[in-house]
Write an enzyme that holds these catalytic residues in place. Structure first.
Site, PDB file in Angstrom:
ATOM      1  N   LYS A 109       0.828  -1.203   0.000  1.00  0.00           N
ATOM      2  CA  LYS A 109       0.000   0.000   0.000  1.00  0.00           C
ATOM      3  C   LYS A 109       0.864   1.255   0.000  1.00  0.00           C
ATOM      4  CE  LYS A 109      -4.170  -1.864   2.152  1.00  0.00           C
ATOM      5  NZ  LYS A 109      -3.790  -3.283   2.190  1.00  0.00           N
ATOM      6  N   HIS A 164     -14.151  -3.209   9.524  1.00  0.00           N
ATOM      7  CA  HIS A 164     -13.541  -2.704   8.286  1.00  0.00           C
ATOM      8  C   HIS A 164     -13.721  -3.676   7.122  1.00  0.00           C
ATOM      9  CE1 HIS A 164     -11.793   0.225  10.964  1.00  0.00           C
ATOM     10  NE2 HIS A 164     -11.158  -0.713  11.612  1.00  0.00           N
ATOM     11  N   ARG A 219      -7.346  -8.209  -8.381  1.00  0.00           N
ATOM     12  CA  ARG A 219      -8.081  -9.470  -8.512  1.00  0.00           C
ATOM     13  C   ARG A 219      -9.547  -9.160  -8.734  1.00  0.00           C
ATOM     14  NH1 ARG A 219     -10.694  -9.041  -3.697  1.00  0.00           N
ATOM     15  NH2 ARG A 219      -9.519  -8.279  -1.904  1.00  0.00           N
TER      16      ARG A 219
END
Length: 667
Positions: A116, A235, A291
């Site tokens: 990230k 989350h 994906r």
């Protein structure tokens, strides 16, 4: 096109990929761990190969085992699904080295977006807007804490590698930072083998909006509009919809263009999702999932396309089937994820055997992507998502009405699940009236553990008839086995010398005991006196778990299932659980707990945070467990002193196993 593909996954996504492959005439190969030997995806494949023990690291995450299975089966390509190795660049490279096509992006794109922190730098260079944060290499607690202070609280700690809500913590004050960081790193290391994190500004009441992108090997790239994934717990998404509620055309176009820039920045190929966080009329890049997404069916619903078919065609070297100007939104779609978990216990994953599974009828507007069947065992080794319900309507109101109706028909008994929560969200006026945001569930905690609703008369009547039918069947078996089946003592009519005696049925529920008196009327009919004193004439016929109930001449359908733990009745108003007890029994007194801290679910001990004789405060963390890809922290129920500690780091423990004992301090 490929003649045969191997699906390196399990559960509902494996079954969903097989469905498209079968339609296209492509044969499929399943892989399975020892725990999945009898799983649905194994039964539905053309071939199946065992790849190792139940733990994912020894089976579904074993690259050599998957490559060997593909070679042995003669599969020309591998579809990774999502989760497991779907975003693993080493796996993509291993497929290429073995001469097997990886149905996904190139390893370079996976690697670029897999971190990230590195992805944020790439996106900044590509002109994609970012949220303020720290994505640096210095992972010391001091540097990360300093970054949080510079950004300004509240902040979000997020695992640098991976997603799905793992390794993520919201921190509101500096004093909470160290513990939150330790927990995030521990969970990230367990889930992804990498404990690096980034720190970002946490936006209040944000929306989670993502763009589906698709690119081929010929330089073509399109976006297939957005999905709103704002209804989340831990989350992780539980309800998604497309298109996003209230998103204007200009913002949609801007987000789509930004997503395409993100894909082109890494020379992307195949299906991918660029995730944005939106607040105050702005949007910021969060991450790119390299994906197919769990929620891809809602995009399929509003575009009329099959994204798995697109994946196969692109991987086979074909061009994208549509250009951007040939894509359009039709109607509105909503997806609800069905999880084996207990919302009332902080979404603790659940295990057990599915005793009954009743799904709404599938149609062009109602779709069920499921990986389980009645009789399947839900274990501790894999993600607790069992199925997805996807609905479509001409607009959001129509789609929402269809979702409510389909959820009312969905029944899953034997394993605790989130169906009641999904029904409550779908029926909540705030969800219907406004754009959802990621804090929706936190603002409505009453949805997680609503007070037990009083069972309506029809539910009590159906439960009573089920109990009475069981007693009649048992008596019939005894009569057939007796020496004198013609004996009057074998009669089932409640006859007594001075009149017929009513038969009692006592049902225990959360809201108390419900005693029902039943007088047999002949031919399966009863006169029932309900707890409120009302009297009804009831007759029922069971077809498996489905009962056709006739009350005072009016018919209705209900589902009644009896398990070892409960008698469960479902109707359009919800699910009602009872325990059948002997007449005269009284409710057991409920204690306040004896200080024994036990495992709430089978799993692994990852941390023991106390030692014998140590003082503890109420709510203090004692043991950290890992189960079903989630970290669970067990806390002290009251202040006291630690007695025995039987938990050992790394040990596998069963549900109910004692881990720590807390002795209360003398008052």
């Amino acid at each position: 096109m490929f003649e045969k593909i191997l699906i390196a996954n399990r559960g509902e996504i494996a079954c969903r990929i097989m469905r498209t492959a079968r339609r296209m005439g492509v044969k499929t190969v399943a892989v399975y761990s020892e725990a999945d030997r009898d799983a649905r995806h194994v039964a539905e494949a053309d071939q199946a190969f065992a790849i190792g023990p139940a733990p994912a690291r020894q089976s579904y995450l074993s690259i050599p085992a998957l490559i060997d299975a593909a070679k042995a089966s003669g599969a020309a390509a591998i579809h990774p699904g999502y989760g497991f190795l779907s975003e693993n660049a080493d796996f993509a490279e291993a497929c290429a080295e073995a001469g097997i096509v990886f149905i996904g992006p190139p390893a370079s794109a996976i690697r670029a977006m897999g971190s990230k922190a590195a992805a944020k730098a790439l996106m900044a260079a590509a002109g994609v807007p970012l949220v303020a944060g720290y994505h640096g290499e210095d992972q010391s607690e001091a540097r990360l804490a300093a970054a949080a202070g510079e950004i300004g609280y509240p902040v979000l700690i997020k695992a640098s590698a991976g997603g799905g809500g793992k390794g993520m913590r919201i921190v509101t004050t500096p004093g909470e930072f160290a513990a939150a960081l330790a927990g995030a790193k521990r969970e990230a290391a367990s889930a992804f083998g990498d404990d690096r994190v980034l720190v970002e500004k946490y936006l209040e009441r944000p929306r989670h909006i993502e763009i589906q992108v698709f690119a081929d090997q010929h330089g073509n790239c399109v976006h297939l509009f957005e999905r709103d994934c704002s209804i989340q717990r831990r989350h992780q998404k539980i309800i998604e919809e497309a298109p996003a509620f209230g998103l204007d055309a200009a913002t949609r176009a801007a987000m789509g263009e930004a997503a395409i820039r993100a894909a082109r920045a890494v020379d992307y190929v195949g299906a991918g999702t660029v995730e944005f966080i939106s607040a105050g009329g702005t949007f910021h890049f969060m991450e790119m999932n390299t994906r197919l997404q769990v929620e891809h069916p809602i995009t399929e619903m509003i575009t009329g396309l099959d994204l798995v078919e697109w994946q196969l065609r692109v991987a086979a070297g074909e061009r994208l089937p549509r250009r951007q100007n040939e894509l359009a939104i039709a109607g509105h779609a909503i997806e609800a994820r069905i999880y084996a978990e207990d919302p009332a216990r902080d979404f603790l994953p659940a295990t057990g055997i599915i005793r009954y599974l009743g799904e709404p009828a599938a149609s062009a507007a109602v779709r069920i992507d499921s990986g389980v069947r009645a009789g399947d065992r839900v274990g501790v080794h894999y993600d607790p998502m069992l199925a997805k319900l996807i609905v479509h309507g001409d607009d959001r109101a129509a789609a929402l009405a269809r979702l409510r109706a389909a959820l009312a028909e969905f029944a899953l008994i034997g394993v605790r699940n989130n169906l009641a929560l999904l029904r409550a969200i779908a029926s909540h006026p705030d969800f219907a009236a406004a754009a959802p945001d990621t804090g929706f569930i936190a603002r409505h905690p009453d949805l997680l553990a609503p007070p037990a609703a009083a069972a309506p008369p029809s539910v009590l009547a159906a439960a009573a008839l089920h109990v009475l039918a069981g007693r009649s069947a048992a008596l019939a078996r005894e009569t057939r086995a007796s020496a004198d089946p013609a004996s009057p003592w074998a009669a089932r009519d409640g006859w007594r010398l001075y009149g017929q005696a009513p038969e009692d049925v006592l049902l225990r529920a959360e809201d108390g005991d419900h005693r029902i008196a039943a007088l047999w009327q002949g031919e399966g009919a009863y006169r029932l006196t309900l707890p409120d004193g009302s009297i009804t004439e009831a007759r029922g016929r069971a077809d498996g778990a489905r009962w056709r109930l006739i009350l005072d001449g009016r018919q209705r359908g209900l589902t009644v299932v009896e398990t070892e733990e409960a008698l469960v009745v479902l109707d359009e108003t919800g699910e009602y659980r009872f325990r059948v007890v002997a007449p005269g029994a009284t409710a057991a007194d409920e204690g306040e707990g004896d200080g024994r801290i036990t495992a709430p679910i089978p799993g692994y001990v990852r941390g023991v945070l106390v030692a014998p004789e140590a003082p503890v405060a109420r709510g203090q963390a004692l043991v950290v467990m890992e189960a079903m890809k989630m970290e669970i922290t067990l806390t002290a129920p009251f202040a006291g002193r630690v007695g025995a500690v039987s938990a050992a780091i790394g040990a596998m423990v069963e549900e109910g196993q004692e881990l720590v004992v807390i002795t209360p301090e003398p008052s």
